[in-house]
Design a protein around this motif. Sequence first.
Motif, mmCIF file in Angstrom:
data_model
loop_
_atom_site.group_PDB
_atom_site.id
_atom_site.type_symbol
_atom_site.label_atom_id
_atom_site.label_comp_id
_atom_site.label_asym_id
_atom_site.label_seq_id
_atom_site.Cartn_x
_atom_site.Cartn_y
_atom_site.Cartn_z
ATOM 1 N N UNK A 32 6.684 -15.931 1.738
ATOM 2 C CA UNK A 32 7.928 -15.345 2.273
ATOM 3 C C UNK A 32 7.717 -13.955 2.861
ATOM 4 N N UNK A 33 6.456 -13.539 3.011
ATOM 5 C CA UNK A 33 6.190 -12.199 3.526
ATOM 6 C C UNK A 33 6.163 -12.210 5.058
ATOM 7 N N UNK A 75 9.908 -8.275 -2.396
ATOM 8 C CA UNK A 75 10.878 -9.365 -2.482
ATOM 9 C C UNK A 75 10.152 -10.678 -2.673
ATOM 10 N N UNK A 76 10.940 -11.740 -2.816
ATOM 11 C CA UNK A 76 10.348 -13.052 -2.979
ATOM 12 C C UNK A 76 9.861 -13.254 -4.387
ATOM 13 N N UNK A 77 8.843 -14.115 -4.568
ATOM 14 C CA UNK A 77 8.389 -14.463 -5.915
ATOM 15 C C UNK A 77 7.985 -13.222 -6.708
ATOM 16 N N UNK A 78 7.552 -12.174 -5.975
ATOM 17 C CA UNK A 78 7.117 -10.942 -6.618
ATOM 18 C C UNK A 78 8.200 -10.391 -7.545
ATOM 19 N N UNK A 90 14.728 -7.630 5.104
ATOM 20 C CA UNK A 90 14.965 -7.064 3.769
ATOM 21 C C UNK A 90 15.197 -5.562 3.792
ATOM 22 N N UNK A 103 13.078 -0.489 1.454
ATOM 23 C CA UNK A 103 12.910 -1.939 1.291
ATOM 24 C C UNK A 103 12.241 -2.264 -0.031
ATOM 25 N N UNK A 104 12.619 -3.396 -0.582
ATOM 26 C CA UNK A 104 12.110 -3.802 -1.893
ATOM 27 C C UNK A 104 10.891 -4.702 -1.741
#
Lengths: 353, 491
Positions: A113-114, B348-351, A173, B345-346
């Motif tokens: 998702x990056x 994000x995602x699985x992290x 984001x 910004x954070x």
Amino acid sequence: MTQFVKGNEAVVMGALYAGCELYFGYPITPASEIAHGAAKWFPMLGRTFVQAECETASINMMFGAAGAGKLCMTATSGPGFSLMQEGLSYLAGAELPAVVVDVMRAGPGLGNVYPEQGDYTPAVKGGGHGNYQVFTLAPASAQEMCDFTMLAFAMAAKWRTPAIVLVDGLQGQMMETVELPENETPAPDFSSWAAEGVAATRGNLVKSIYLDAAQQEEFNIHLQEKYARMQEDARAETYLCEDAELVLCGYGISSRIARTVAEELRAQGIAAGVFRPVTLNPFPRAQLADAVRGRKVLAIELDAGQFADDIRLNLAKAGLGAQAADVAMVHRMGGEVVAVEDAVAAAKAHLAK
Amino acid sequence: MKTIEQKGMYREFPRCGKPHARTTHYCPGCGHGIVNKLVAEACAELGLQDRTIFVDPVGCGVFTYYYWDAAHISAAHGRASAAATGVARARPGAVTIAYQGDGDLGAIGFNNAFQAASRGERFGCIFINNSLYGMTGGQMAPTTLEGETTTTTPYGRDPALTGHPLHVCEVFNQLQAPFYIARVSVADTKRIMQAKAAIRKVFELQRDGKGYAMLEILAPCPTNFRMDAQKAARFCIDEMEREFPLGVFRDRSAQAGGEESAAAPAQGSALAVRPVPRFNSCAELFSASAGAQAADGAPERGAGMARLSKELRFKFAGYGGQGILSLGLCVAEAARLENLHTLWFPSYGPEQRGGSASCSVVVSPQRIGAPSVEHPDVLVCMNQPSYERFAADVKPGGLVIVDETVPVAKEPPEGVRLRRVPAIAMAEEFGVPKAANTMMLAALKVCKATGLADASLEEALCASFKKKPQLIEKNREIFHRAAKALENRNA
């Protein structure tokens, strides 16, 4: 009025100011905040949010809503964008205005998702079947995610074409300050071609089928002529190019990296500038040629070189074939972002060649 | 020769392009021709031609726009129900009718049709079941009978290899939302009259704004059955009806339709037409949710302090739940209050599910280029893994603030200051264990690490509790206490 919001939320704000009446979408990281924002805000204004069963449904619901003469949108990321390609071809084939936001993630396949920019080719060249194009905009900030979403609706309506807002997961984001638009765009009048369910539009037919080969060819020629005229809306931004010996080319997030790299190079005594296409299709070819003529070119991108190839193609078509052959690239993939120091080093190496 | 007017159809069919103006593209004996006539009649007899939007399929029914005198949208293969959803949502006042075949609806588009029915979309679906793919060349459809020969079941459909016929009405009848579900046939006169009444009902339900209707129509396909018209009709009656019995599965047409209401529809009732607006304009909506606005002339705000002259990059990291993301947001908000450029910004995602959380903040007097914070000027760490991951990247001349609980096995790079702060311990001591991030904000203030005015940091802290106003004063108080305690430690 300003708001400190994620780029994904800014998209919804822009869509609402643009007069978008319907949102159809299926959640996917890193685009989901667009669906969240739409679910939160569309109903507050009496507008429609539908969570579709899949991306194929989203894009075909848009086909129906656009065919019925209303502004509508969806947002997705790579895998969902792939599923929408057939629908985009139909939208283009029926000349329907609609906006798709692709918040790119790393691929291929499930990937992660990056941020990546690997959807360049399908988003810019048209990833579905047949001879069609889309109008593709590449914002580089939350402000532009708001503004360019509005512009995407305007261009979609003007050219009767699907428009793509192409960003990456990081921009989606990232929170930044957004100055909201002064005014809302009034609803366009599509009654000359849309099926609106009223007497005036009873004779209208929205379709992409031409069973007769001669008619189909004629329609294709009409489309190509339209796409050629779209060039009048090609946009680009340049930064410090006037005296540059090297021009960094990048779009979206990469254009921001390019800006920092150019400043860093200048701090080290190297005259660097930035060329940033704002519209990826129509591609600002003339602006590119003006910005880089006689200068070294370094493409910065988060993909395997799809963008650099397009720079080469556009330079060649602009008659700068020798420069096209000399375009270098610094890139990362897989969710990694080009580091400023790596791009600075690549620029120096390219100049030394 | 006198032209016989056909109700609901165009007088001539120029879109068809056949030499004879009244010739259809259908084969002799095809069920579509009969259904096309019935649909046109119902639409005209009910006076609905102006209001009707037909959503046409891909298959033999694709060309209904040659014949039916109403607006048409020609959808992609399998997607007529999805497109009809879009039409019905966009034009709740219209009569929306999707026309689909059994390959289109039963195979590629089944889920779209099923989900539209499940949501109770306000359109009628007329579904032609002729047990195979007609236009594409007589291949097996989900509705193909056991033993039936098609071009892709040349030895007859073998359930051991291809499964059993799909019963669309019976499946849809498990759903709550549909108003009407029925199966009819057009194989003989009696059945045609029943089909005519059912088609009329589908239109009436849409005219009255009721809700979803599914009408399956068994139809002969002589060409692909390899039969003459009469035998094909017999096949429908003798063979298809045995597998697909005719009948009305559900009829709730007496129930009320959807209202202009955001309230959830009751079971078996229609979708709301569209939500009731609570705001009249975007400006009204977003000003209701807007945060603090920078004061006019905010650049002068920090009069007396040197305005931030260069870009600063921050990284905040720790465990999820330590308030890391909101700490970063506070710094960004404070910068915003001074009309500086800022971004946040954070990870994000699985992290974000793995326990650790981090965010990046950039504050600048100029437009910000690259957003990534590869080399922070300031790193705030509230756990050991973050220190180990990020400390080595801090810029020379930069600052690392770590909680005292974090073991510092390795010093930060040369030229980088390290400050250990008892943020977690102080928060506990003050009786607000969740406020360790506020302690860190106080540390940033005491270290003069942000280049921002103390008042801006404090105002941003208060703004971060906008939704929990009862916590504002407490946090303001402990922010001051912490700052004082840290200053005393320094002195």
